[in-house]
Motif scaffolding. Structure first.
Motif, PDB file in Angstrom:
ATOM      1  N   PHE A   1       0.873  -1.151   0.000  1.00 36.75           N
ATOM      2  CA  PHE A   1       0.000   0.000   0.000  1.00 36.75           C
ATOM      3  C   PHE A   1       0.920   1.213   0.000  1.00 36.75           C
ATOM      4  O   PHE A   1       1.980   1.205   0.612  1.00 36.75           O
ATOM      5  N   ILE A   2       0.519   2.284  -0.659  1.00 34.23           N
ATOM      6  CA  ILE A   2       1.385   3.449  -0.721  1.00 34.23           C
ATOM      7  C   ILE A   2       1.691   3.981   0.673  1.00 34.23           C
ATOM      8  O   ILE A   2       2.791   4.450   0.946  1.00 34.23           O
TER       9      ILE A   2
ATOM     10  N   ASN B   1      -2.662   0.781   7.584  1.00 33.84           N
ATOM     11  CA  ASN B   1      -2.455  -0.658   7.463  1.00 33.84           C
ATOM     12  C   ASN B   1      -0.967  -0.960   7.420  1.00 33.84           C
ATOM     13  O   ASN B   1      -0.184  -0.216   6.821  1.00 33.84           O
ATOM     14  N   THR B   2      -0.568  -2.030   8.072  1.00 33.50           N
ATOM     15  CA  THR B   2       0.809  -2.505   7.988  1.00 33.50           C
ATOM     16  C   THR B   2       0.767  -3.967   7.576  1.00 33.50           C
ATOM     17  O   THR B   2      -0.277  -4.464   7.150  1.00 33.50           O
ATOM     18  N   GLY B   3       1.878  -4.675   7.675  1.00 38.64           N
ATOM     19  CA  GLY B   3       1.936  -6.027   7.138  1.00 38.64           C
ATOM     20  C   GLY B   3       0.932  -6.982   7.757  1.00 38.64           C
ATOM     21  O   GLY B   3       0.577  -6.863   8.933  1.00 38.64           O
TER      22      GLY B   3
ATOM     23  N   GLY C   1       7.850  -3.301   9.005  1.00 38.56           N
ATOM     24  CA  GLY C   1       6.412  -3.506   8.898  1.00 38.56           C
ATOM     25  C   GLY C   1       6.031  -4.914   8.496  1.00 38.56           C
ATOM     26  O   GLY C   1       4.915  -5.156   8.049  1.00 38.56           O
ATOM     27  N   LEU C   2       6.945  -5.855   8.674  1.00 39.53           N
ATOM     28  CA  LEU C   2       6.717  -7.229   8.220  1.00 39.53           C
ATOM     29  C   LEU C   2       6.643  -8.194   9.394  1.00 39.53           C
ATOM     30  O   LEU C   2       7.251  -7.978  10.446  1.00 39.53           O
TER      31      LEU C   2
ATOM     32  N   THR D   1      -3.140  -6.266  10.310  1.00 39.55           N
ATOM     33  CA  THR D   1      -2.694  -5.456  11.437  1.00 39.55           C
ATOM     34  C   THR D   1      -2.613  -4.006  10.977  1.00 39.55           C
ATOM     35  O   THR D   1      -2.453  -3.727   9.788  1.00 39.55           O
ATOM     36  N   GLU D   2      -2.718  -3.099  11.926  1.00 39.37           N
ATOM     37  CA  GLU D   2      -2.653  -1.678  11.575  1.00 39.37           C
ATOM     38  C   GLU D   2      -2.054  -0.870  12.713  1.00 39.37           C
ATOM     39  O   GLU D   2      -2.003  -1.323  13.857  1.00 39.37           O
ATOM     40  N   LEU D   3      -1.581   0.315  12.346  1.00 34.10           N
ATOM     41  CA  LEU D   3      -0.882   1.188  13.282  1.00 34.10           C
ATOM     42  C   LEU D   3      -1.672   2.458  13.535  1.00 34.10           C
ATOM     43  O   LEU D   3      -2.225   3.053  12.599  1.00 34.10           O
TER      44      LEU D   3
END
Length: 457
Positions: A51-52, A126-128, A170-171, A450-452
């Motif tokens: 995602f950008i 959003n993250t990994g 982010g993984l 997962t998200e930040l």
């Protein structure tokens, strides 16, 4: 006419950024610090799935000249793909929806095809994705800043899988497999940096087993077993390094028993029983070293009772009663030492109430009303002293809403919406102050997403 689209994020004042998901791409970073500065190329790296906003986060993490959340500057995140496509642009300051001139479309797109500007705020990113979807799992912040997630349920299958989140990339990567599959267990980071996991349920039985994760080796080893099998227990590390676990359920029994784990001998010893059997309760380490236990359910009764454990005498002392009975609520120890308790359910009704416990006065005081009623939610203390609460269920549907409690004003305000509805999820505050929301159940299936949350946005 072919035309190159360049994206910059002007922090604080305004900005635009690409928001369309791209399957395979190269993330190219162009940025600089300071108002009015001229962006310069910093570097590029490949991403399998991007995602950008993820690309932007990694640019900021890899290059010092790219302040994603700062006092000013430009950040350009340029995902490149072999086949051009229409680009969606998001403005963090616009409150209206409009259409860009057709000259901003890609070369392969007819010039009549518009590109849309859509309003969005970027407090939630959003993250990994995890390697496994899961709910009723645990999340533990390790000394090196990574987050360990263990167990839980993936589409009715209980897991023994564990994985690590690396905030710098982010993984998620898998790590050693637990010896027992388990959900509804507890996880506590010991003073040695190892992680103790204990109890839970494994599809056939309630567990009294416990095991240790060593972050240096990525391996799990069995340790001494608890005296009681217990699911949905509450636990806390003590100032002396031991771990207190209390309550929970096994089969048809709700427990009032408590026991202590001593890392020096890898042994569990029974300690005095609580005054009340409890399930769906909380345990919080106070600033004075006592552990406050609140609410829960016992013997067909919802509890408003509270008590605290004195580790110096290994005794339980009755504390003042809460204003509301509740189970499946949360408790957050604030910077001032008071304990914020929110939500939960009572008699099948989900609550929006909140209250504060003052350990000095041994009194509970009402702490306003949340915007949304919720149980099975999560909460955590932010670096700025506010408390963040997110997700859960309103008794009918899983929630994506989040809100903040300000201890100074004793007021609640919205913290925006997560990208996904989540209940039975897990939360961890990263060392940089961001908050990671992990997995959960959204009403139809378990989540690997997962998200930040960035409180400084």
């Amino acid at each position: 006419m072919n035309q190159t689209i360049v994206f910059f994020l002007l922090l604080v004042v305004n900005g635009i950024c690409l928001a369309k998901a791209i399957d395979t791409s190269t993330c190219s970073c162009t940025c600089c610090s300071g108002s009015g500065c001229k962006p310069a190329f910093q570097g590029a790296f490949p991403l399998d799935s991007c995602f950008i906003m993820r690309c932007m986060e990694l640019c900021s993490a890899k290059y010092a000249a790219c302040p994603l959340f700062g006092s000013g500057g430009h950040l350009g995140a340029h995902p490149k793909k072999s086949s051009p496509e229409i680009t969606t642009i998001i403005s963090s300051t616009s409150t209206s929806e409009s259409t860009l001139p057709s000259t901003t479309t890609s070369a392969s797109t007819p010039t009549s095809a518009p590109t849309t500007i859509t309003t969005q705020k970027f407090a939630w990113l959003n993250t990994g994705d995890m390697n496994f979807a899961r709910h009723e799992h645990t999340a533990s912040l390790l000394p090196d800043g990574k987050v360990l997630v263990t167990g839980g349920t993936e589409n009715m299958s209980i897991q023994n899988a564990a994985e690590l989140y690396d905030p710098s990339t982010g993984l998620w990567t898998t790590t050693g497999v637990m010896n027992d599959i388990r959900k509804g267990h507890i996880a506590v980071v010991l003073k040695s940096g190892k992680v103790l996991v204990a109890g839970g349920y494994n599809e056939n039985a309630y567990l009294n087993t416990a095991e240790l994760y060593d972050p240096l080796t990525g391996m799990w080893t069995m340790t001494g077993s608890m005296n009681d099998a217990r699911n949905f227990a509450a636990a806390s590390i003590l100032e002396n390094g031991k771990v207190l676990i209390c309550g929970g359920n096994n089969a048809n029994n709700i427990l009032n028993t408590a026991e202590l784990y001593d890392p020096s001998g890898d042994l569990w010893t029974a300690t005095r029983n609580m005054h009340y059997a409890r399930n769906g309760h909380t345990a919080s380490l106070l600033l004075d070293g006592h552990v406050l236990v609140t609410g829960g359910f016992s013997d067909h009764t919802y509890l408003d009772s509270t008590e605290f454990f004195d580790s110096s005498t290994e005794s339980w002392i009755i504390a003042y009663t809460m204003h509301f009975k509740r189970q499946y609520h949360i408790a957050i120890v604030l910077s001032n030492g008071k304990v914020l308790v929110t939500g939960g359910s009572f008699g099948g009704t989900t609550q929006d109430t909140a209250e504060l416990y003052d350990p000095v006065k041994d009194l509970w005081d009402k702490a306003g009303t949340m915007i949304h009623k919720r149980h099975n939610h999560v909460g955590i203390l932010l670096k700025n002293g506010e408390a963040l609460v997110s997700g859960g269920s309103d008794g009918i549907h899983a929630l994506k809403s989040a809100e903040l409690y300000n201890p100074s004003t004793r007021m609640w305000k919205s913290a925006g919406d997560m990208n996904y509805k989540r209940e039975f999820h897990a939360v961890s505050r990263l060392t940089d102050g961001r908050v990671l929301m992990i997995g959960g159940f959204y009403g139809d299936a378990d989540l690997s997403s997962t998200e930040l949350y960035n409180p400084e946005f």
